[in-house]
Design a protein around this motif. Structure first.
Motif, short mmCIF file in Angstrom:
data_model
loop_
_atom_site.label_atom_id
_atom_site.label_comp_id
_atom_site.label_asym_id
_atom_site.label_seq_id
_atom_site.Cartn_x
_atom_site.Cartn_y
_atom_site.Cartn_z
N ASP A 362 53.50 24.02 -37.00
CA ASP A 362 53.29 22.57 -36.98
C ASP A 362 52.11 22.21 -36.07
N LEU A 363 51.40 21.14 -36.46
CA LEU A 363 50.34 20.58 -35.62
C LEU A 363 51.00 19.57 -34.69
N VAL A 364 50.92 19.83 -33.36
CA VAL A 364 51.63 19.01 -32.39
C VAL A 364 50.64 18.31 -31.47
N GLU A 365 51.16 17.24 -30.87
CA GLU A 365 50.39 16.50 -29.85
C GLU A 365 50.76 17.03 -28.48
N VAL A 366 49.77 17.36 -27.68
CA VAL A 366 49.97 17.96 -26.36
C VAL A 366 49.60 16.92 -25.30
N ARG A 367 50.56 16.65 -24.42
CA ARG A 367 50.29 15.76 -23.30
C ARG A 367 50.26 16.59 -22.02
N VAL A 368 49.12 16.50 -21.35
CA VAL A 368 48.96 17.21 -20.07
C VAL A 368 49.06 16.16 -18.97
N VAL A 369 50.11 16.29 -18.14
CA VAL A 369 50.38 15.29 -17.10
C VAL A 369 50.13 15.93 -15.75
N ASN A 370 49.28 15.27 -14.97
CA ASN A 370 48.99 15.72 -13.60
C ASN A 370 49.07 14.51 -12.69
N GLY A 371 50.25 14.32 -12.13
CA GLY A 371 50.46 13.16 -11.30
C GLY A 371 50.42 11.90 -12.14
N SER A 372 49.45 11.01 -11.80
CA SER A 372 49.33 9.76 -12.55
C SER A 372 48.32 9.88 -13.68
N ILE A 373 47.75 11.08 -13.86
CA ILE A 373 46.73 11.29 -14.88
C ILE A 373 47.38 12.00 -16.06
N SER A 374 47.12 11.51 -17.29
CA SER A 374 47.67 12.09 -18.51
C SER A 374 46.55 12.28 -19.52
N VAL A 375 46.44 13.49 -20.07
CA VAL A 375 45.42 13.82 -21.06
C VAL A 375 46.13 14.27 -22.32
N THR A 376 45.64 13.81 -23.47
CA THR A 376 46.25 14.15 -24.76
C THR A 376 45.29 14.94 -25.61
N THR A 377 45.80 16.00 -26.24
CA THR A 377 45.01 16.82 -27.15
C THR A 377 45.92 17.34 -28.26
N ASN A 378 45.34 18.13 -29.15
CA ASN A 378 46.12 18.69 -30.26
C ASN A 378 46.20 20.21 -30.14
N ALA A 379 47.29 20.77 -30.73
CA ALA A 379 47.48 22.22 -30.70
C ALA A 379 48.39 22.62 -31.87
N LYS A 380 48.51 23.92 -32.07
CA LYS A 380 49.38 24.45 -33.14
C LYS A 380 50.56 25.17 -32.51
N ALA A 381 51.77 24.86 -33.02
CA ALA A 381 52.99 25.50 -32.48
C ALA A 381 53.09 26.92 -33.02
N LEU A 382 53.42 27.84 -32.12
CA LEU A 382 53.60 29.25 -32.48
C LEU A 382 55.07 29.66 -32.56
N GLY A 383 55.97 28.70 -32.45
CA GLY A 383 57.41 28.99 -32.54
C GLY A 383 58.21 27.73 -32.75
N ASP A 384 59.51 27.89 -32.98
CA ASP A 384 60.41 26.75 -33.16
C ASP A 384 60.97 26.33 -31.82
N GLY A 385 61.30 25.05 -31.70
CA GLY A 385 61.86 24.56 -30.45
C GLY A 385 62.62 23.27 -30.63
N ALA A 386 63.74 23.14 -29.87
CA ALA A 386 64.50 21.90 -29.83
C ALA A 386 64.12 21.12 -28.59
N GLU A 387 64.75 19.98 -28.39
CA GLU A 387 64.42 19.14 -27.24
C GLU A 387 64.68 19.87 -25.93
N SER A 388 63.68 19.80 -25.03
CA SER A 388 63.71 20.40 -23.69
C SER A 388 63.52 21.91 -23.71
N GLU A 389 63.31 22.51 -24.86
CA GLU A 389 63.06 23.94 -24.93
C GLU A 389 61.56 24.21 -24.77
#
Length: 422
Positions: A362-389
Motif C-alpha cells: 500500500d501507498l501510505v502517508e508518513v508523518r514525521v513528528v519532532n516536537g512541535s514540527i510535523s513533516v508529511t511525505t509518502n512511502a510504500k508499506a513493506l508489511g501488514d499492520g494493525a493499529e499501534s503496530e
C-alpha cells in the motif's frame, strides 16, 4: 356279441376296483406309508460365533438341584437368554454334587473352562455376580421336569444366605418414598463417591458391565433432555451400593432427577428392564457445570471482521477445555480473523486480532513528528499492520527503509526526539 363285450368290460372294471381296495386295506393293516413329496422347510438364519463375540453370564450365589449331576444351566444365567447355542451349553456337565446334603462350591474359573471347551463358543466372556456358587442336592418327592431350578427360584434362595457380599435384587411392590426421604437415604450411603454408612455395601459389578450401565443411564438422561449432557458433566460412582440392584439390568427405560437439576449432588431415579422384571433404584450423581465458550455460527474465512450476529455460545466438556478460548463476545466483536474459523468450534484468542489497516504494497502517508514540527511525505508499506503496530516502510525519494507506527488507515507516524539545548 355286443352284450358279451359289455359284460367283459364290467367284470374287468370291478376286478380293478377290488384290487385297489385290497392294496389300501393292506397298507392300513401293516402301517405302510405311501411316499409323499414334501416341500423343503425354509432355511433358518445362522449366527456366526467367533473370537470377536462377547457373552456375559451371571453366577448364582446358591443353587438346589434334584440330580447329582450339576450342569452349567444350574449355576449360570446368561444376561442375554437368546444367545445361540445356550440350550446345548446349558446341558454341559460341571461336576457331581455330594448326595449327603453337603454343598459343593463352584468358581468362575471352572465354569469358564467348561464354556470354552464347548463347541463353537466365543473367546471373550464377562462375568457379573458372586465369584463362587454353592450347589446342594435335594431329593425331590416327584420326578422333576427339568434338572435345574428356574432362575427365579435360584434368586429367591440366594437372598437367604447370611453374610453374603452380594445382595440380590428384589422386585416386590414397594411404596415410593418422598423426594426428601430418597435424598437422605441415598446420601447416607454415598457422598462424593465415598460410603459414609459403615453398614452400606459397595457394589461388586464387573467393571466393563458397570461402565456399560453408566452409558445406558446417560443415554436415558439425554432422551429426556438432549442438552443436559452438554451443559453438565455427569459423574456416577459405579461402586455405590445402589448400583448393585442393576446387576440384572438389560437396558434403562427412564432416568429422571428426583429434586431437579442443579450443580452438586443430585438423586437420580433409574428404571430398568431386568431379567426378572422391572428394577428401580436411586443413584447419587455429581453434576458440574461445563464452561461456556464463544463459537462462530458458521465458518469464517481469514481476514474477515467479526460481528455480533456471527457469534453464539456453546458449553464445552471440562476435559476438552482450553484457557485460550474466548468466553466474552465483546472481546471478539470488531476483531479480524487471522486464520479460518470453523463453525461451532471454540475460538482461540491467537486466531483473532485487531483489523489490519495497512497491507503490504500500500501507498501510505508518513508523518514525521519532532516536537512541535510535523513533516508529511509518502512511502510504500513493506508489511501488514494493525493499529499501534510497527511496520516497515520504504520512502520514494530517496529510497530509504524506515520503521513507523500505524495510526490510521493508510497513515503511519514516525516520532523523533526533539533536540535538547546544552
Amino acid at each position: 356279441m355286443l352284450k358279451m363285450k359289455f359284460a367283459s368290460f364290467i367284470r374287468i372294471t370291478v376286478q380293478s376296483l377290488a384290487l385297489i381296495a385290497g392294496v389300501s386295506d393292506a397298507c392300513a393293516q401293516t402301517g405302510a406309508f405311501v411316499p409323499v413329496r414334501k416341500s423343503r422347510p425354509a432355511a433358518t438364519p445362522r449366527t456366526t460365533i467367533n473370537t470377536s463375540t462377547d457373552w456375559t453370564f451371571r453366577m448364582k450365589s446358591e443353587s438346589v438341584v434334584n440330580s447329582p449331576i450339576v450342569r452349567l444351566g444350574d449355576v449360570v444365567v446368561p444376561l442375554d437368554p437368546n444367545i445361540p447355542g445356550w440350550p446345548r451349553m446349558s446341558r454341559s456337565a460341571v461336576g457331581l454334587v455330594p448326595v449327603n446334603g453337603k454343598a459343593m462350591r463352584v468358581d468362575r474359573e471352572r465354569l469358564t473352562e467348561v464354556i470354552l471347551n464347548a463347541e463353537a463358543t466365543p473367546r471373550r466372556l464377562h462375568w457379573i455376580g458372586p465369584d463362587t456358587t454353592e450347589v446342594t442336592y435335594v431329593v425331590a418327592a416327584k420326578p422333576p421336569v427339568h434338572s435345574s431350578m428356574p432362575a427365579s427360584s435360584s434368586i429367591a434362595a440366594s437372598s437367604s444366605i447370611a453374610g453374603s457380599a452380594i445382595q440380590q435384587a428384589h422386585y416386590h411392590g414397594q411404596t415410593s418414598p418422598s423426594g426428601q426421604d430418597v435424598m437422605q437415604q441415598a446420601a447416607a450411603q454415598t457422598i462424593n463417591g465415598q460410603i459414609t454408612d459403615p453398614t452400606a455395601q459397595r457394589a461388586n459389578l464387573d467393571p466393563q458391565f458397570a461402565e456399560r450401565l453408566i452409558q445406558w443411564i446417560k443415554l436415558a438422561i439425554s432422551r429426556g433432555d438432549a442438552s443436559l449432557l452438554q451443559r453438565y458433566d455427569i459423574r456416577i460412582d459405579r461402586h455405590q451400593a445402589a448400583m448393585q440392584k442393576l446387576e440384572l439390568a438389560r437396558g434403562i427405560q427412564a432416568a429422571d432427577f428426583v429434586n431437579g437439576v442443579k450443580p452438586g449432588q443430585c438423586v437420580l431415579r433409574v428404571v430398568s428392564n431386568g431379567l426378572e422384571g422391572n428394577i428401580q433404584t436411586n443413584l447419587i450423581v455429581n453434576l458440574e457445570k461445563n464452561p461456556v465458550a464463544i463459537v462462530p455460527v458458521k465458518s469464517i474465512r481469514s481476514g474477515n471482521r467479526i460481528g455480533r450476529a456471527d457469534l453464539t455460545e456453546r458449553p464445552i466438556p471440562i476435559d476438552q477445555w482450553d484457557d485460550s478460548y474466548c468466553t466474552d463476545p465483546i472481546e471478539l466483536v470488531g476483531m479480524e480473523t487471522r486464520s479460518n474459523l470453523r463453525g461451532n468450534e471454540p475460538i482461540p484468542r491467537s486466531q483473532v486480532g485487531k483489523p489490519t489497516l495497512i497491507r503490504r504494497g500500500d501507498l501510505v502517508e508518513v508523518r514525521v513528528v519532532n516536537g512541535s514540527i510535523s513533516v508529511t511525505t509518502n512511502a510504500k508499506a513493506l508489511g501488514d499492520g494493525a493499529e499501534s503496530e510497527l511496520v516497515e516502510i520504504e520512502t520514494l525519494e530517496p529510497r530509504k527503509r524506515l520503521v513507523a507506527r500505524v495510526v490510521d488507515s493508510s497513515v503511519v507516524e514516525i516520532v523523533t526526539r526533539a533536540p535538547q539545548a546544552h
